[in-house]
Design an enzyme around this catalytic site. Structure first.
Site, PDB file in Angstrom:
ATOM      1  N   VAL A  27      -6.717  -5.928   2.132  1.00 13.49           N
ATOM      2  CA  VAL A  27      -6.371  -5.306   0.747  1.00 13.49           C
ATOM      3  C   VAL A  27      -5.412  -6.354   0.144  1.00 13.49           C
ATOM      4  CG1 VAL A  27      -4.875  -3.225   0.157  1.00 13.49           C
ATOM      5  CG2 VAL A  27      -6.298  -3.059   2.097  1.00 13.49           C
TER       6      VAL A  27
ATOM      7  N   ILE B 124       0.790  -1.006   0.040  1.00 16.23           N
ATOM      8  CA  ILE B 124       0.150   0.089  -0.072  1.00 16.23           C
ATOM      9  C   ILE B 124       0.678   1.269   0.009  1.00 16.23           C
ATOM     10  CG2 ILE B 124      -1.778   1.241   1.399  1.00 16.23           C
ATOM     11  CD1 ILE B 124      -2.609  -1.473   2.566  1.00 16.23           C
TER      12      ILE B 124
ATOM     13  N   ASP C 254      13.746   2.248  10.932  1.00 17.37           N
ATOM     14  CA  ASP C 254      12.936   1.002  11.538  1.00 17.37           C
ATOM     15  C   ASP C 254      11.995   1.773  12.760  1.00 17.37           C
ATOM     16  OD1 ASP C 254      12.049  -1.098  13.270  1.00 17.37           O
ATOM     17  OD2 ASP C 254      14.196  -1.849  13.043  1.00 17.37           O
TER      18      ASP C 254
ATOM     19  N   LYS D 158      -3.953  -1.676  16.455  1.00 15.64           N
ATOM     20  CA  LYS D 158      -4.738  -0.746  15.583  1.00 15.64           C
ATOM     21  C   LYS D 158      -5.818  -0.079  16.278  1.00 15.64           C
ATOM     22  CE  LYS D 158      -2.324  -1.467  11.443  1.00 15.64           C
ATOM     23  NZ  LYS D 158      -1.907  -0.522  10.796  1.00 15.64           N
TER      24      LYS D 158
ATOM     25  N   ARG E 113      12.591  -0.030   6.243  1.00 14.13           N
ATOM     26  CA  ARG E 113      13.928  -0.538   6.456  1.00 14.13           C
ATOM     27  C   ARG E 113      14.654  -0.868   5.361  1.00 14.13           C
ATOM     28  NH1 ARG E 113      11.513  -5.330  10.174  1.00 14.13           N
ATOM     29  NH2 ARG E 113      10.162  -5.350   8.421  1.00 14.13           N
TER      30      ARG E 113
ATOM     31  N   ASN F 296       2.193   4.806   7.206  1.00 13.34           N
ATOM     32  CA  ASN F 296       1.437   3.644   6.694  1.00 13.34           C
ATOM     33  C   ASN F 296       1.939   2.343   7.146  1.00 13.34           C
ATOM     34  OD1 ASN F 296       0.333   2.004   4.345  1.00 13.34           O
ATOM     35  ND2 ASN F 296       2.447   1.907   3.832  1.00 13.34           N
TER      36      ASN F 296
ATOM     37  N   TYR G 122      -2.289  -7.529  16.708  1.00 17.05           N
ATOM     38  CA  TYR G 122      -2.487  -6.418  15.461  1.00 17.05           C
ATOM     39  C   TYR G 122      -3.794  -5.529  15.966  1.00 17.05           C
ATOM     40  CZ  TYR G 122      -3.273  -5.124  10.742  1.00 17.05           C
ATOM     41  OH  TYR G 122      -3.451  -4.220   9.533  1.00 17.05           O
TER      42      TYR G 122
HETATM   43  N1  LIG Z   1      -3.050  -5.736   3.620  1.00 16.11           N
HETATM   44  C1  LIG Z   1      -4.051  -5.674   4.409  1.00 16.11           C
HETATM   45  O1  LIG Z   1      -4.930  -6.481   4.150  1.00 16.11           O
HETATM   46  C2  LIG Z   1      -4.417  -4.392   5.123  1.00 16.11           C
HETATM   47  C3  LIG Z   1      -5.630  -3.921   5.554  1.00 16.11           C
HETATM   48  C4  LIG Z   1      -5.695  -3.078   6.513  1.00 16.11           C
HETATM   49  C5  LIG Z   1      -4.597  -2.256   7.049  1.00 16.11           C
HETATM   50  N2  LIG Z   1      -3.498  -2.532   6.438  1.00 16.11           N
HETATM   51  C6  LIG Z   1      -2.454  -1.694   6.780  1.00 16.11           C
HETATM   52  O2  LIG Z   1      -1.966  -1.156   5.725  1.00 16.11           O
HETATM   53  C7  LIG Z   1      -0.574  -0.652   6.029  1.00 16.11           C
HETATM   54  C8  LIG Z   1       0.481  -1.400   4.666  1.00 16.11           C
HETATM   55  O3  LIG Z   1       0.148  -2.573   4.800  1.00 16.11           O
HETATM   56  P1  LIG Z   1       0.463  -3.558   3.542  1.00 16.11           P
HETATM   57  O4  LIG Z   1      -0.434  -4.568   3.317  1.00 16.11           O
HETATM   58  O5  LIG Z   1       1.020  -2.626   2.368  1.00 16.11           O
HETATM   59  O6  LIG Z   1       1.745  -4.422   4.340  1.00 16.11           O
HETATM   60  P2  LIG Z   1       3.025  -4.891   3.462  1.00 16.11           P
HETATM   61  O7  LIG Z   1       2.982  -5.087   2.056  1.00 16.11           O
HETATM   62  O8  LIG Z   1       3.722  -5.838   4.393  1.00 16.11           O
HETATM   63  O9  LIG Z   1       4.151  -3.547   3.848  1.00 16.11           O
HETATM   64  C9  LIG Z   1       4.350  -3.214   5.020  1.00 16.11           C
HETATM   65  C10 LIG Z   1       5.470  -1.910   4.720  1.00 16.11           C
HETATM   66  O10 LIG Z   1       5.735  -1.718   6.221  1.00 16.11           O
HETATM   67  C11 LIG Z   1       7.078  -1.577   6.279  1.00 16.11           C
HETATM   68  N3  LIG Z   1       7.645  -1.858   7.813  1.00 16.11           N
HETATM   69  C12 LIG Z   1       7.474  -3.214   8.381  1.00 16.11           C
HETATM   70  N4  LIG Z   1       8.105  -2.902   9.775  1.00 16.11           N
HETATM   71  C13 LIG Z   1       8.714  -1.838   9.556  1.00 16.11           C
HETATM   72  C14 LIG Z   1       9.431  -1.391  10.657  1.00 16.11           C
HETATM   73  N5  LIG Z   1       9.712  -1.853  11.779  1.00 16.11           N
HETATM   74  N6  LIG Z   1       9.919   0.216  10.511  1.00 16.11           N
HETATM   75  C15 LIG Z   1       9.627   0.668   9.149  1.00 16.11           C
HETATM   76  N7  LIG Z   1       8.919   0.114   8.187  1.00 16.11           N
HETATM   77  C16 LIG Z   1       8.455  -1.165   8.542  1.00 16.11           C
HETATM   78  C17 LIG Z   1       7.712  -2.280   5.374  1.00 16.11           C
HETATM   79  O11 LIG Z   1       8.730  -2.004   4.868  1.00 16.11           O
HETATM   80  P3  LIG Z   1      10.346  -2.753   5.253  1.00 16.11           P
HETATM   81  O12 LIG Z   1      10.099  -4.235   5.424  1.00 16.11           O
HETATM   82  O13 LIG Z   1      11.255  -2.504   4.158  1.00 16.11           O
HETATM   83  O14 LIG Z   1      10.929  -2.044   6.416  1.00 16.11           O
HETATM   84  C18 LIG Z   1       6.537  -2.323   4.308  1.00 16.11           C
HETATM   85  O15 LIG Z   1       6.991  -1.256   3.409  1.00 16.11           O
HETATM   86  C19 LIG Z   1      -0.177  -1.344   7.502  1.00 16.11           C
HETATM   87  O16 LIG Z   1      -0.111  -0.421   8.414  1.00 16.11           O
HETATM   88  C20 LIG Z   1      -1.347  -2.465   7.736  1.00 16.11           C
HETATM   89  O17 LIG Z   1      -1.534  -2.848   8.877  1.00 16.11           O
HETATM   90  C21 LIG Z   1      -3.319  -3.687   5.501  1.00 16.11           C
END
Ligand SMILES: NC(=O)c1ccc[n+]([C@@H]2O[C@H](COP(=O)([O-])OP(=O)(O)OC[C@H]3O[C@@H](n4cnc5c(N)ncnc54)[C@H](OP(=O)(O)O)[C@@H]3O)[C@@H](O)[C@H]2O)c1
Length: 272
Positions: free
Chosen positions: A199, A16, A61, A160, A36, A91, A156
């Site tokens: 998502v 996202i 981080d 949230k 990171r 995000n 989680y």
């Molecule tokens: N996918 C879903 O179904 C969904 C639904 C509702 C809400 N969300 C929320 O939307 C947001 C993005 O989710 P996504 O689905 O895109 O997840 P994703 O594909 O797993 O991406 C997560 C992002 O967060 C970064 N991240 C993780 N740990 C981190 C840390 N310690 N420090 C800095 N950056 C960190 C990761 O980058 P690095 O690993 O490079 O650090 C990555 O860029 C999240 O907050 C998630 O909870 C997701």
């Protein structure tokens, strides 16, 4: 030409966050991509610059206060050239599933650090400048798990819910005149929350893989299972979340809580 506004997008290395960075770059923001994995954010920043946009990469981080402090210091150093951060997009996030009574302290702590304290530290650092300038947007990507409970993801959900609660309070407080900022200065600052249901992103791909491993379902069945959990029966597209973020960054309306459930139209409500 008016100088570009600077938007900080955390978790911009994939999923996202990467879509949010692409979308804001198209709206002419200077986008700072933070995560990171510096290799991934640098590659995306380069792709955006090659397409004529303005973008840079930053390592952070969010589970480490020292790393957050160095990232903020880099942002401050770049301020003279690139201007202040006018949009903060919190995000980045993690989601690891485990049964309620087998969720470790360490897992709860880690979810709280990345999903709540990290965003909170960035808000605390960047909000004063926004209040002083009388304008700014803070958009927090929470989740439907910040509004309702889901089984097997108590850490989680707790993190949230904490983020949503904190943002509700922040939005209410910036509506009240304080010693630090007059009412008119505060009038230009907004704290929004975006709550998507499932998502289609790498985070979901991990959940699909775990479900396949645990239940022997096929990839298609596991994917349909998650889509069926969304009220619309469809997964949310990351580009739809990005579109909502772009609207919130450019809009003047009051602070909002936005729910996306996979239907074509997100539900916007004033946050309270
Ligand atoms: N996918 C879903 O179904 C969904 C639904 C509702 C809400 N969300 C929320 O939307 C947001 C993005 O989710 P996504 O689905 O895109 O997840 P994703 O594909 O797993 O991406 C997560 C992002 O967060 C970064 N991240 C993780 N740990 C981190 C840390 N310690 N420090 C800095 N950056 C960190 C990761 O980058 P690095 O690993 O490079 O650090 C990555 O860029 C999240 O907050 C998630 O909870 C997701």
């Amino acid at each position: 030409m008016a100088p570009r506004e600077r938007a900080l997008v955390t978790g911009a290395s994939r999923g996202i966050g990467a879509d949010i960075a692409r979308r804001l770059a198209r709206s002419d923001y200077h986008v700072v991509l933070a995560a990171r994995n510096l290799g991934a954010t640098q590659a995306l920043a380069e792709e955006l610059r090659a397409a004529g946009a303005s973008a840079s990469a930053l390592t952070v981080d969010l589970s480490k206060p020292d790393s957050i402090a160095s990232a903020l210091e880099s942002l401050r150093r770049a301020e003279a050239q690139e201007g202040p951060v006018s949009c903060l997009i919190n995000n980045a996030g993690i989601a690891v599933s485990s049964p309620l009574l087998r969720t470790s302290d360490e897992s709860v702590r880690r979810h709280m650090e990345v999903n709540f304290h990290g965003p909170r530290h960035l808000i605390e650092a960047l909000l004063p400048g926004m209040l002083e300038r009388g304008s700014g947007r803070i958009v927090n990507i929470a989740s439907s798990a910040g509004l309702i409970g889901y089984p097997y993801v108590s850490a989680y959900c707790a993190s949230k819910h904490a983020l949503v609660g904190y943002c509700r309070a922040a939005a209410a407080e910036i509506g009240v005149p304080s010693k630090e900022a007059s009412k008119s200065e505060q009038a230009g600052v907004r704290v929004h929350v975006v709550c998507p249901h499932y998502v289609d992103s790498p985070m979901l791909a991990e959940s699909i893989a775990r479900l396949m491993e645990k239940t022997g379902r096929s990839a298609e069945q596991a994917r349909s299972f998650f889509a069926a959990q969304n009220p619309s029966g469809k997964l949310v597209g990351p580009e739809q979340v990005a579109e909502v973020v772009a609207d919130l960054c450019s809009g003047d309306g009051v602070s909002q809580i936005v729910e996306l459930d996979g239907a074509p139209t997100p539900v916007f409500r004033p946050i309270s």
